[in-house]
Write a protein that holds these residues in place. Structure first.
Motif, PDB file in Angstrom:
ATOM      1  N   LYS A   1      68.741 -11.949 -24.506  1.00 39.18           N
ATOM      2  CA  LYS A   1      69.821 -12.815 -24.041  1.00 39.18           C
ATOM      3  C   LYS A   1      69.477 -13.590 -22.775  1.00 39.18           C
ATOM      4  CE  LYS A   1      73.101 -10.955 -26.852  1.00 39.18           C
ATOM      5  NZ  LYS A   1      74.188 -11.459 -27.550  1.00 39.18           N
ATOM      6  N   ALA A   2      68.754 -13.006 -21.840  1.00 41.31           N
ATOM      7  CA  ALA A   2      68.437 -13.685 -20.579  1.00 41.31           C
ATOM      8  C   ALA A   2      67.071 -14.341 -20.673  1.00 41.31           C
ATOM      9  CB  ALA A   2      68.457 -12.689 -19.427  1.00 41.31           C
ATOM     10  N   ILE A   3      66.929 -15.456 -19.981  1.00 42.13           N
ATOM     11  CA  ILE A   3      65.630 -16.108 -19.850  1.00 42.13           C
ATOM     12  C   ILE A   3      65.040 -15.521 -18.572  1.00 42.13           C
ATOM     13  CG2 ILE A   3      64.402 -18.292 -19.648  1.00 42.13           C
ATOM     14  CD1 ILE A   3      67.070 -19.620 -20.710  1.00 42.13           C
TER      15      ILE A   3
ATOM     16  N   CYS B   1      75.889 -15.053 -24.404  1.00 46.48           N
ATOM     17  CA  CYS B   1      74.590 -15.621 -24.032  1.00 46.48           C
ATOM     18  C   CYS B   1      73.849 -16.084 -25.277  1.00 46.48           C
ATOM     19  CB  CYS B   1      73.743 -14.587 -23.297  1.00 46.48           C
ATOM     20  SG  CYS B   1      74.188 -14.415 -21.573  1.00 46.48           S
ATOM     21  N   VAL B   2      73.149 -17.217 -25.144  1.00 48.23           N
ATOM     22  CA  VAL B   2      72.332 -17.750 -26.238  1.00 48.23           C
ATOM     23  C   VAL B   2      71.033 -16.949 -26.270  1.00 48.23           C
ATOM     24  CG1 VAL B   2      71.114 -19.776 -27.111  1.00 48.23           C
ATOM     25  CG2 VAL B   2      73.329 -20.043 -25.965  1.00 48.23           C
ATOM     26  N   PRO B   3      70.721 -16.291 -27.395  1.00 49.85           N
ATOM     27  CA  PRO B   3      69.497 -15.474 -27.455  1.00 49.85           C
ATOM     28  C   PRO B   3      68.258 -16.307 -27.782  1.00 49.85           C
ATOM     29  CG  PRO B   3      70.679 -15.304 -29.513  1.00 49.85           C
ATOM     30  CD  PRO B   3      71.510 -16.195 -28.612  1.00 49.85           C
ATOM     31  N   ASP B   4      67.084 -15.719 -27.499  1.00 50.06           N
ATOM     32  CA  ASP B   4      65.845 -16.350 -27.946  1.00 50.06           C
ATOM     33  C   ASP B   4      65.539 -15.857 -29.350  1.00 50.06           C
ATOM     34  OD1 ASP B   4      64.821 -13.779 -27.665  1.00 50.06           O
ATOM     35  OD2 ASP B   4      63.463 -14.279 -26.040  1.00 50.06           O
TER      36      ASP B   4
ATOM     37  N   ARG C   1      79.162 -27.890 -23.308  1.00 48.67           N
ATOM     38  CA  ARG C   1      79.173 -26.742 -24.210  1.00 48.67           C
ATOM     39  C   ARG C   1      78.618 -25.479 -23.557  1.00 48.67           C
ATOM     40  NH1 ARG C   1      76.990 -25.930 -30.374  1.00 48.67           N
ATOM     41  NH2 ARG C   1      77.342 -23.685 -30.378  1.00 48.67           N
ATOM     42  N   TYR C   2      77.558 -25.621 -22.766  1.00 43.07           N
ATOM     43  CA  TYR C   2      76.868 -24.461 -22.203  1.00 43.07           C
ATOM     44  C   TYR C   2      77.074 -24.360 -20.692  1.00 43.07           C
ATOM     45  CZ  TYR C   2      74.439 -24.608 -26.676  1.00 43.07           C
ATOM     46  OH  TYR C   2      74.151 -24.625 -28.013  1.00 43.07           O
ATOM     47  N   LEU C   3      77.219 -23.140 -20.240  1.00 42.86           N
ATOM     48  CA  LEU C   3      77.280 -22.844 -18.813  1.00 42.86           C
ATOM     49  C   LEU C   3      76.073 -21.970 -18.495  1.00 42.86           C
ATOM     50  CD1 LEU C   3      78.745 -22.781 -16.052  1.00 42.86           C
ATOM     51  CD2 LEU C   3      79.908 -20.715 -16.850  1.00 42.86           C
ATOM     52  N   ALA C   4      75.205 -22.436 -17.614  1.00 40.53           N
ATOM     53  CA  ALA C   4      74.034 -21.652 -17.227  1.00 40.53           C
ATOM     54  C   ALA C   4      74.285 -21.078 -15.840  1.00 40.53           C
ATOM     55  CB  ALA C   4      72.787 -22.533 -17.215  1.00 40.53           C
ATOM     56  N   ARG C   5      73.873 -19.827 -15.673  1.00 39.13           N
ATOM     57  CA  ARG C   5      73.983 -19.207 -14.351  1.00 39.13           C
ATOM     58  C   ARG C   5      72.636 -18.593 -13.987  1.00 39.13           C
ATOM     59  NH1 ARG C   5      75.031 -13.470 -14.410  1.00 39.13           N
ATOM     60  NH2 ARG C   5      75.267 -12.792 -16.563  1.00 39.13           N
ATOM     61  N   MET C   6      72.332 -18.667 -12.708  1.00 42.97           N
ATOM     62  CA  MET C   6      71.042 -18.216 -12.207  1.00 42.97           C
ATOM     63  C   MET C   6      71.206 -16.921 -11.433  1.00 42.97           C
ATOM     64  SD  MET C   6      68.442 -20.366  -9.774  1.00 42.97           S
ATOM     65  CE  MET C   6      69.009 -19.968  -8.138  1.00 42.97           C
TER      66      MET C   6
ATOM     67  N   ILE D   1      67.804 -16.757 -15.988  1.00 42.82           N
ATOM     68  CA  ILE D   1      68.857 -17.731 -16.277  1.00 42.82           C
ATOM     69  C   ILE D   1      69.592 -17.214 -17.513  1.00 42.82           C
ATOM     70  CG2 ILE D   1      69.391 -20.083 -17.007  1.00 42.82           C
ATOM     71  CD1 ILE D   1      66.841 -20.986 -15.597  1.00 42.82           C
ATOM     72  N   HIS D   2      70.899 -17.200 -17.437  1.00 43.68           N
ATOM     73  CA  HIS D   2      71.746 -16.786 -18.552  1.00 43.68           C
ATOM     74  C   HIS D   2      72.500 -18.031 -19.011  1.00 43.68           C
ATOM     75  CE1 HIS D   2      71.214 -12.496 -17.482  1.00 43.68           C
ATOM     76  NE2 HIS D   2      71.129 -13.000 -16.269  1.00 43.68           N
ATOM     77  N   VAL D   3      72.363 -18.384 -20.293  1.00 44.29           N
ATOM     78  CA  VAL D   3      73.042 -19.558 -20.836  1.00 44.29           C
ATOM     79  C   VAL D   3      74.168 -19.067 -21.731  1.00 44.29           C
ATOM     80  CG1 VAL D   3      72.806 -21.666 -22.187  1.00 44.29           C
ATOM     81  CG2 VAL D   3      70.920 -20.922 -20.716  1.00 44.29           C
ATOM     82  N   HIS D   4      75.397 -19.409 -21.364  1.00 41.14           N
ATOM     83  CA  HIS D   4      76.594 -18.972 -22.078  1.00 41.14           C
ATOM     84  C   HIS D   4      77.119 -20.119 -22.932  1.00 41.14           C
ATOM     85  CE1 HIS D   4      76.868 -15.306 -19.614  1.00 41.14           C
ATOM     86  NE2 HIS D   4      76.394 -16.081 -18.655  1.00 41.14           N
TER      87      HIS D   4
END
Length: 176
Positions: A71-73, A63-66, A42-47, A52-55
């Motif tokens: 949006k970015a960790i 991006c999945v927000p906190d 389900r999720y694609l994470a990129r560094m 880290i951005h989780v799409h």
């Protein structure tokens, strides 16, 4: 530097659903790959160097927000590497030691429209570390090389996180 050099395709339709620029960095000791899929796909994470951005593939790769809408960790002091749990939507990230700031391991649970830090641990005098998930995702082992005060000798420490237990307890094993 082409912003469309990496493409994510929807195989059934042949549609390009998201594009990314090739990462132009290689953090000191940082590991390839810079893009990783979660175990359920389900999720694609990129560094990047500091985040880290989780799409989320179910929501147009947004991006999945906190809980504050970010949006970015972000890891302002840098990011060494990250990895997904092999069984759940839990991501681990390794932040190297920098100046007088200790190295840190962070474990985040990714949910629809939110992400929550479920564990974290600071490690002092660490020269190098690697993350290893147990195949069922119940445990995460961080192998850290801790240096002596003189920085001439070091010992391996294993930090074992019990990810499925309440408050994620951690056991430390020193290997002499």
């Amino acid at each position: 530097k082409d912003p469309d050099s990496i493409k994510v395709w929807h195989i059934a339709t042949g549609e390009c659903v998201k594009t990314f620029m090739t990462p132009s960095f290689m953090p000191r000791g940082g590991e390839f790959p810079h893009f990783l899929w979660s175990s359920d796909g389900r999720y694609l994470a990129r560094m990047t160097e500091t985040a880290i951005h989780v799409h989320d593939s179910k929501h147009g790769f947004d991006c999945v927000p906190d809980d504050k809408g970010k949006k970015a960790i972000k890891f302002p002091d840098g990011l060494q590497g990250f990895d997904w749990s092999p069984s759940q939507n839990i991501i681990s990230a390794w932040i190297p030691e920098k100046d007088n700031v200790p190295a840190r391991l962070v474990i985040l649970e990714i949910k629809e429209n939110s992400r929550v830090e479920i564990a974290g641990k600071n490690l002092f005098n660490v020269r190098d570390a690697s993350m290893h998930w147990q195949p069922e995702g119940k445990f995460l082992c961080v192998k850290a090389m801790r240096m002596s005060r003189s920085k001439k000798t070091g010992q391996v420490h294993l930090e074992i996180f019990r990810v499925m237990e309440k408050n994620v307890p951690v056991e430390t094993v020193e290997i002499k």
